[in-house]
Design a protein around this motif. Structure first.
Motif, PDB file in Angstrom:
ATOM      1  N   ALA A  64      54.750  46.715  46.352  1.00  0.00           N
ATOM      2  CA  ALA A  64      54.912  45.623  45.387  1.00  0.00           C
ATOM      3  C   ALA A  64      53.553  44.977  45.120  1.00  0.00           C
ATOM      4  CB  ALA A  64      55.893  44.584  45.936  1.00  0.00           C
ATOM      5  N   GLY A  65      53.215  44.791  43.848  1.00  0.00           N
ATOM      6  CA  GLY A  65      51.941  44.193  43.485  1.00  0.00           C
ATOM      7  C   GLY A  65      50.775  45.157  43.497  1.00  0.00           C
ATOM      8  N   HIS A  66      51.023  46.444  43.723  1.00  0.00           N
ATOM      9  CA  HIS A  66      49.970  47.447  43.842  1.00  0.00           C
ATOM     10  C   HIS A  66      50.267  48.657  42.955  1.00  0.00           C
ATOM     11  CE1 HIS A  66      49.531  45.118  47.548  1.00  0.00           C
ATOM     12  NE2 HIS A  66      48.334  45.643  47.731  1.00  0.00           N
ATOM     13  N   GLY A  67      49.223  49.441  42.692  1.00  0.00           N
ATOM     14  CA  GLY A  67      49.394  50.739  42.052  1.00  0.00           C
ATOM     15  C   GLY A  67      50.029  50.664  40.689  1.00  0.00           C
ATOM     16  N   VAL A  68      51.125  51.414  40.488  1.00  0.00           N
ATOM     17  CA  VAL A  68      51.783  51.470  39.188  1.00  0.00           C
ATOM     18  C   VAL A  68      52.661  50.249  38.932  1.00  0.00           C
ATOM     19  CG1 VAL A  68      51.776  53.994  39.171  1.00  0.00           C
ATOM     20  CG2 VAL A  68      53.754  52.781  40.110  1.00  0.00           C
ATOM     21  N   ASN A  69      52.826  49.399  39.937  1.00  0.00           N
ATOM     22  CA  ASN A  69      53.637  48.194  39.773  1.00  0.00           C
ATOM     23  C   ASN A  69      52.794  47.071  39.171  1.00  0.00           C
ATOM     24  OD1 ASN A  69      55.923  49.388  41.182  1.00  0.00           O
ATOM     25  ND2 ASN A  69      54.681  49.174  43.033  1.00  0.00           N
ATOM     26  N   PRO A  70      53.428  46.061  38.550  1.00  0.00           N
ATOM     27  CA  PRO A  70      52.669  44.913  38.044  1.00  0.00           C
ATOM     28  C   PRO A  70      51.866  44.260  39.169  1.00  0.00           C
ATOM     29  CG  PRO A  70      54.917  44.871  37.215  1.00  0.00           C
ATOM     30  CD  PRO A  70      54.867  45.955  38.245  1.00  0.00           C
ATOM     31  N   HIS A  71      50.603  43.974  38.874  1.00  0.00           N
ATOM     32  CA  HIS A  71      49.719  43.416  39.907  1.00  0.00           C
ATOM     33  C   HIS A  71      49.888  41.899  40.001  1.00  0.00           C
ATOM     34  CE1 HIS A  71      46.831  47.105  40.087  1.00  0.00           C
ATOM     35  NE2 HIS A  71      48.099  47.417  40.260  1.00  0.00           N
ATOM     36  N   GLY A  73      51.432  38.472  42.442  1.00  0.00           N
ATOM     37  CA  GLY A  73      51.449  38.000  43.817  1.00  0.00           C
ATOM     38  C   GLY A  73      52.874  37.940  44.334  1.00  0.00           C
ATOM     39  N   GLY A  74      53.092  37.069  45.303  1.00  0.00           N
ATOM     40  CA  GLY A  74      54.440  36.894  45.828  1.00  0.00           C
ATOM     41  C   GLY A  74      54.785  37.809  46.975  1.00  0.00           C
ATOM     42  N   SER A  79      56.700  41.303  53.912  1.00  0.00           N
ATOM     43  CA  SER A  79      57.496  41.899  52.832  1.00  0.00           C
ATOM     44  C   SER A  79      57.054  43.336  52.548  1.00  0.00           C
ATOM     45  CB  SER A  79      57.415  41.051  51.564  1.00  0.00           C
ATOM     46  OG  SER A  79      56.151  41.145  50.932  1.00  0.00           O
ATOM     47  N   LEU A  80      55.747  43.619  52.646  1.00  0.00           N
ATOM     48  CA  LEU A  80      55.280  44.997  52.461  1.00  0.00           C
ATOM     49  C   LEU A  80      55.828  45.895  53.559  1.00  0.00           C
ATOM     50  CD1 LEU A  80      51.541  44.574  51.370  1.00  0.00           C
ATOM     51  CD2 LEU A  80      53.605  44.653  49.950  1.00  0.00           C
ATOM     52  N   LEU A  81      55.868  45.390  54.782  1.00  0.00           N
ATOM     53  CA  LEU A  81      56.434  46.158  55.889  1.00  0.00           C
ATOM     54  C   LEU A  81      57.917  46.428  55.661  1.00  0.00           C
ATOM     55  CD1 LEU A  81      56.420  47.428  58.688  1.00  0.00           C
ATOM     56  CD2 LEU A  81      56.642  45.127  59.657  1.00  0.00           C
ATOM     57  N   GLU A  82      58.657  45.432  55.208  1.00  0.00           N
ATOM     58  CA  GLU A  82      60.083  45.629  54.940  1.00  0.00           C
ATOM     59  C   GLU A  82      60.290  46.667  53.845  1.00  0.00           C
ATOM     60  OE1 GLU A  82      62.631  44.662  56.606  1.00  0.00           O
ATOM     61  OE2 GLU A  82      61.499  43.387  57.995  1.00  0.00           O
ATOM     62  N   ASP A  83      59.403  46.690  52.839  1.00  0.00           N
ATOM     63  CA  ASP A  83      59.487  47.712  51.794  1.00  0.00           C
ATOM     64  C   ASP A  83      59.305  49.103  52.393  1.00  0.00           C
ATOM     65  OD1 ASP A  83      59.873  45.760  49.896  1.00  0.00           O
ATOM     66  OD2 ASP A  83      57.827  45.844  49.096  1.00  0.00           O
ATOM     67  N   GLY A 193      44.316  51.509  38.744  1.00  0.00           N
ATOM     68  CA  GLY A 193      45.421  51.128  39.616  1.00  0.00           C
ATOM     69  C   GLY A 193      45.041  50.313  40.813  1.00  0.00           C
ATOM     70  N   SER A 194      43.750  50.081  41.033  1.00  0.00           N
ATOM     71  CA  SER A 194      43.359  49.270  42.188  1.00  0.00           C
ATOM     72  C   SER A 194      43.410  47.790  41.834  1.00  0.00           C
ATOM     73  CB  SER A 194      41.948  49.646  42.657  1.00  0.00           C
ATOM     74  OG  SER A 194      41.016  49.442  41.625  1.00  0.00           O
ATOM     75  N   ARG A 195      43.697  46.981  42.818  1.00  0.00           N
ATOM     76  CA  ARG A 195      43.623  45.533  42.644  1.00  0.00           C
ATOM     77  C   ARG A 195      42.168  45.101  42.817  1.00  0.00           C
ATOM     78  NH1 ARG A 195      48.476  42.373  43.300  1.00  0.00           N
ATOM     79  NH2 ARG A 195      47.034  40.637  43.575  1.00  0.00           N
ATOM     80  N   TYR A 196      41.855  43.916  42.330  1.00  0.00           N
ATOM     81  CA  TYR A 196      40.510  43.370  42.497  1.00  0.00           C
ATOM     82  C   TYR A 196      40.507  42.093  43.333  1.00  0.00           C
ATOM     83  CZ  TYR A 196      39.333  46.801  38.997  1.00  0.00           C
ATOM     84  OH  TYR A 196      39.177  47.996  38.334  1.00  0.00           O
ATOM     85  N   THR A 197      41.676  41.509  43.504  1.00  0.00           N
ATOM     86  CA  THR A 197      41.809  40.325  44.348  1.00  0.00           C
ATOM     87  C   THR A 197      43.153  40.387  45.065  1.00  0.00           C
ATOM     88  OG1 THR A 197      42.915  38.964  42.654  1.00  0.00           O
ATOM     89  CG2 THR A 197      40.489  38.908  42.709  1.00  0.00           C
ATOM     90  N   TYR A 198      43.259  39.576  46.119  1.00  0.00           N
ATOM     91  CA  TYR A 198      44.533  39.342  46.778  1.00  0.00           C
ATOM     92  C   TYR A 198      44.828  37.848  46.711  1.00  0.00           C
ATOM     93  CZ  TYR A 198      45.797  43.729  49.153  1.00  0.00           C
ATOM     94  OH  TYR A 198      46.222  44.993  49.445  1.00  0.00           O
ATOM     95  N   PRO A 199      46.103  37.477  46.577  1.00  0.00           N
ATOM     96  CA  PRO A 199      46.439  36.053  46.650  1.00  0.00           C
ATOM     97  C   PRO A 199      46.214  35.545  48.076  1.00  0.00           C
ATOM     98  CG  PRO A 199      48.434  37.382  46.496  1.00  0.00           C
ATOM     99  CD  PRO A 199      47.284  38.316  46.290  1.00  0.00           C
ATOM    100  N   LEU A 200      45.737  34.329  48.179  1.00  0.00           N
ATOM    101  CA  LEU A 200      45.429  33.761  49.487  1.00  0.00           C
ATOM    102  C   LEU A 200      46.649  33.756  50.396  1.00  0.00           C
ATOM    103  CD1 LEU A 200      43.434  32.383  51.384  1.00  0.00           C
ATOM    104  CD2 LEU A 200      43.991  30.201  50.285  1.00  0.00           C
ATOM    105  N   GLY A 201      47.827  33.568  49.819  1.00  0.00           N
ATOM    106  CA  GLY A 201      49.043  33.571  50.631  1.00  0.00           C
ATOM    107  C   GLY A 201      49.233  34.883  51.371  1.00  0.00           C
TER     108      GLY A 201
END
Length: 303
Positions: A64-71, A73-74, A79-83, A193-201
């Motif tokens: 979620a939030g990576h790759g082919v998905n909309p980049h 936050g949230g 949550s990534l582990l649960e995915d 497809g790479s992100r350039y930032t991560y949300p601080l959360g």
């Protein structure tokens, strides 16, 4: 990969979705792959192609939030582990098991967290990993000089993450790009497809994550001796903290932190993983002939 194109499978978990990039290999078990920081399976085609050539099916996580998905936050480390855990269950239910899990860097951390939670994995393969709660984990970041104040720093980051979870933080703000890139040699990979930032959360959730060290499946850690980020000293300390039915630390002679993106190192790791999986009873399926250079180039750059 082969001349067959990847299939993208959208998975829905709770109120959000993420994507599996499936490179099927009928009759073979699957490797579920976690990419590294801000990346997606697109950036690991060298390794994923080598895994498939070694007889395994491949399921790359576009989290979620990576790759082919909309980049957006949230997402959090949890949550990534649960995915990923959800994706493993889906692979079993779809008849694409048995399943081994693999990941690089941040994906290696997720791999260990996954293996600590799952009881149905054949094996776990981490290419560079660490326990976020290890006191020395701060050495990976630009905040190493605050090692004696790690607990206070963690609490401050968590508080800021709660107050400003959306705040974008570029990679260079917390990791040294020089250390990430050191020793990689010639590197060619798609940039899309790479992100350039991560949300601080998200960073707050990663920095404060607590993951288990008791694994129920065999574990293998790969680390380059010249990795300037996940140094050999850190790798040994992390490896010693892991408990598994079998565990092995495999040293790569070179390649730096990005060794899995270099064809010779990727091919070695893929063959080694396939041999381990076969020894544990996972079926392999080797194709009679690989793709032509033209097909390989098209699949590497065009998807």
């Amino acid at each position: 990969m082969s001349s067959a194109r990847a299939r993208f499978q959208r998975l829905e978990r709770n109120s959000h979705s993420f994507t599996l990039e499936l490179w099927p290999n009928p009759g073979a078990g699957s490797v579920l792959f976690y990419p590294g920081t801000m990346l997606s399976p697109r950036h690991y085609r060298t390794l994923l192609a080598a895994l498939r050539r070694s007889g395994l099916a491949v399921a790359g996580l576009h989290l979620a939030g990576h790759g082919v998905n909309p980049h957006k936050g949230g997402f959090t480390f949890a949550s990534l582990l649960e995915d990923g855990l959800f994706a493993e269950r889906w692979l079993h239910e779809a008849g694409l098991g048995p399943v081994a899990v693999c990941g690089h860097s941040q994906g290696g951390i997720l791999t260990v967290a996954h293996a600590a939670r799952s009881t149905t994995l054949t094996a776990a393969f981490a290419i560079c990993a660490i326990l976020p709660h290890m006191p020395r984990a701060i050495e990976l970041t630009r905040f190493a000089r605050f090692a004696r104040e790690r607990d206070r720093l963690e609490r401050a980051i968590v508080r800021l993450g709660r107050a400003l979870p959306w705040l974008p933080v570029p990679l260079a703000a917390y990791l040294s790009l020089g250390r990430v890139l050191a020793g990689h040699g010639e590197l060619a990979m798609p940039r899309g497809g790479s992100r350039y930032t991560y949300p601080l959360g998200f960073l707050a959730s990663l920095f404060s994550a607590r993951i288990g060290t008791e694994l129920t499946c065999p574990f293998r850690l790969y680390n380059a001796r010249d990795d300037a980020l996940f140094t050999p000293s850190l790798a040994r300390e992390f490896f010693n903290a892991i408990h598994a039915p079998e565990k092995t630390l495999v040293w790569l002679p070179d390649g730096g932190h990005l060794a899995p993106m270099m064809p010779p190192r990727a091919a070695f790791m893929a063959r080694d993983m396939a041999a381990v999986c076969a020894g544990l009873g996972m079926e392999l399926h080797l194709e009679a002939a690989g793709p032509t250079k033209k097909q390989a180039r098209r699949h590497f750059y065009g998807l």
